[in-house]
Write an enzyme that holds these catalytic residues in place. Structure first.
Site, short mmCIF file in Angstrom:
data_model
loop_
_atom_site.label_atom_id
_atom_site.label_comp_id
_atom_site.label_asym_id
_atom_site.label_seq_id
_atom_site.Cartn_x
_atom_site.Cartn_y
_atom_site.Cartn_z
N GLY A 31 0.84 -1.21 0.00
CA GLY A 31 0.00 0.00 0.00
C GLY A 31 0.86 1.24 0.00
CG LEU A 32 -0.75 4.83 -1.81
CD1 LEU A 32 -1.87 5.87 -1.79
CD2 LEU A 32 0.23 5.10 -2.94
CB SER A 33 4.38 6.26 1.98
OG SER A 33 4.92 6.81 3.15
N GLY A 34 2.12 5.59 4.44
CA GLY A 34 1.11 6.20 5.31
C GLY A 34 -0.23 5.49 5.30
CB SER A 35 -1.62 2.77 3.21
OG SER A 35 -0.52 1.86 3.25
N GLY A 36 -0.88 2.54 6.48
CA GLY A 36 -1.12 1.80 7.72
C GLY A 36 -0.53 0.39 7.70
CE LYS A 37 3.61 -0.04 3.21
NZ LYS A 37 3.22 1.39 3.14
CB SER A 38 4.46 -0.08 9.81
OG SER A 38 5.28 0.04 8.67
CB SER A 105 5.64 -4.18 -2.82
OG SER A 105 4.54 -4.30 -1.94
N1 PPS Z 1 10.42 7.96 -2.93
C1 PPS Z 1 9.80 7.20 -1.99
N2 PPS Z 1 8.72 6.49 -2.32
C2 PPS Z 1 8.09 5.73 -1.37
N3 PPS Z 1 8.48 5.63 -0.06
C3 PPS Z 1 9.58 6.35 0.26
C4 PPS Z 1 10.28 7.15 -0.65
N4 PPS Z 1 11.32 7.77 -0.01
C5 PPS Z 1 11.26 7.35 1.25
N5 PPS Z 1 10.22 6.50 1.44
C6 PPS Z 1 9.95 5.80 2.70
O1 PPS Z 1 10.34 4.44 2.43
C7 PPS Z 1 9.33 3.55 2.76
C8 PPS Z 1 9.03 2.65 1.59
O2 PPS Z 1 10.05 1.70 1.49
P1 PPS Z 1 9.69 0.30 0.83
O3 PPS Z 1 10.92 -0.53 0.90
O4 PPS Z 1 8.44 -0.22 1.46
O5 PPS Z 1 9.40 0.73 -0.68
S1 PPS Z 1 9.37 -0.22 -1.97
O6 PPS Z 1 8.60 -1.44 -1.56
O7 PPS Z 1 10.77 -0.51 -2.31
O8 PPS Z 1 8.67 0.62 -3.01
C9 PPS Z 1 8.11 4.32 3.09
O9 PPS Z 1 7.77 3.87 4.38
P2 PPS Z 1 6.24 3.64 4.79
O10 PPS Z 1 5.72 5.04 4.94
O11 PPS Z 1 6.30 2.88 6.07
O12 PPS Z 1 5.56 2.89 3.66
C10 PPS Z 1 8.49 5.79 3.11
O13 PPS Z 1 8.35 6.34 4.39
N1 ADP Z 2 -5.98 1.66 11.56
C1 ADP Z 2 -5.55 2.94 11.69
N2 ADP Z 2 -6.41 3.88 12.13
C2 ADP Z 2 -5.99 5.16 12.27
N3 ADP Z 2 -4.75 5.60 11.99
C3 ADP Z 2 -3.88 4.69 11.55
C4 ADP Z 2 -4.22 3.32 11.37
N4 ADP Z 2 -3.13 2.65 10.91
C5 ADP Z 2 -2.15 3.57 10.81
N5 ADP Z 2 -2.59 4.79 11.19
C6 ADP Z 2 -1.77 6.02 11.23
O1 ADP Z 2 -1.34 6.29 9.91
C7 ADP Z 2 0.03 6.71 9.93
C8 ADP Z 2 0.85 5.78 9.04
O2 ADP Z 2 0.83 4.49 9.62
P1 ADP Z 2 1.98 3.45 9.22
O3 ADP Z 2 1.63 2.15 9.84
O4 ADP Z 2 3.31 4.03 9.48
O5 ADP Z 2 1.75 3.34 7.64
P2 ADP Z 2 2.77 2.76 6.54
O6 ADP Z 2 3.59 1.72 7.22
O7 ADP Z 2 1.86 2.20 5.46
O8 ADP Z 2 3.56 3.92 6.07
C9 ADP Z 2 0.48 6.71 11.37
O9 ADP Z 2 0.38 8.02 11.87
C10 ADP Z 2 -0.51 5.82 12.06
O10 ADP Z 2 -0.72 6.21 13.39
#
Ligand code: PPS
Ligand code: ADP
Length: 194
Positions: A31-38, A105
């Protein structure tokens, strides 16, 4: 490569899984960055641990500090990132673990290549489908703001593509239900597999 053989050893995956009294599988959170994967993967790991299961969580951010510290976010580097994690995940499955992998991914083809590495019932794709608007509102690391300002290039969802899964086993929008409800959905799915 033709000079490298393969050693079969006495202890195998089935024996390790039996010792752990669990079926090893991989749940791939995309999913997108910030989508809640972790958050979702971490909460599931906590629940499985409470239930006596041995798991391991592989997280994109963390892996990029070590195993993949040399990789950026070009398509080539992202493919290599996912290739390495796939190989690590295979080893962990063979160790009998339940693997949780949380990576943006973004490429459908990339994720299909991962899926093909595992027996069908052992690979579970979880599309964390939280909309871009919500992810950008959350922006916990300020990365969307930087991407919008042009300070970060090739940022997924802004100036790099994300190809949503067409047939993920599970789709969860983390802005739709409380976290514990989402975790229960995942646990119930795993239990339904036996
Ligand atoms: N350019 C760019 N695009 C996307 N994400 C970026 C980028 N630069 C840094 N980040 C941070 O790196 C996290 C994504 O790393 P990933 O290894 O999951 O990415 S990938 O699967 O190789 O596309 C991702 O973490 P999450 O927010 O936890 O998803 C981002 O915070
Ligand atoms: N189920 C949820 N409900 C509300 N907020 C959430 C939820 N999951 C994640 N968040 C919030 O969204 C933000 C991104 O979560 P994170 O798990 O780091 O996402 P990702 O790993 O996809 O980047 C964090 O501020 C987190 O607190």
């Amino acid at each position: 490569m033709s000079n490298i053989g393969w050693h079969s050893h006495d202890v195998d995956r089935e024996q390790r899984s039996a010792l752990l009294n669990q079926t090893s599988r991989i749940l791939w959170f995309t999913g997108l960055s910030g989508s809640g994967k972790s958050t979702l993967a971490g909460a599931l790991e906590h629940k499985l641990h409470q239930n006596g299961k041995l798991t391991y969580l592989l997280d994109g951010d963390n892996i990029r500090h070590g195993l993949c510290h040399d990789l950026g976010f070009s398509e080539t580097d992202r493919n290599e990132n996912i290739r390495r994690i796939t190989e690590v995940s295979k080893l962990m499955l063979d160790a009998g673990l339940i693997v949780l992998a949380a990576f943006v991914s973004p490429s459908r083809l990339q994720r299909q290549r991962v899926r093909e590495q595992f027996p069908q019932a052992e690979f579970i794709e979880v599309h964390v489908s939280t909309p871009l608007e919500i992810c950008e509102q959350r922006d916990p690391k300020g990365l969307y703001q930087k991407a919008r300002a042009g300070e970060i290039k090739q940022f997924t969802g802004i100036d790099a593509p994300y190809e949503a899964p067409l047939n993920a086993e599970l789709t969860i929008d983390t802005s739709s239900d409380p976290l514990d409800v989402q975790v229960n959905t995942l646990v119930e799915y795993l239990e339904s597999l036996g």
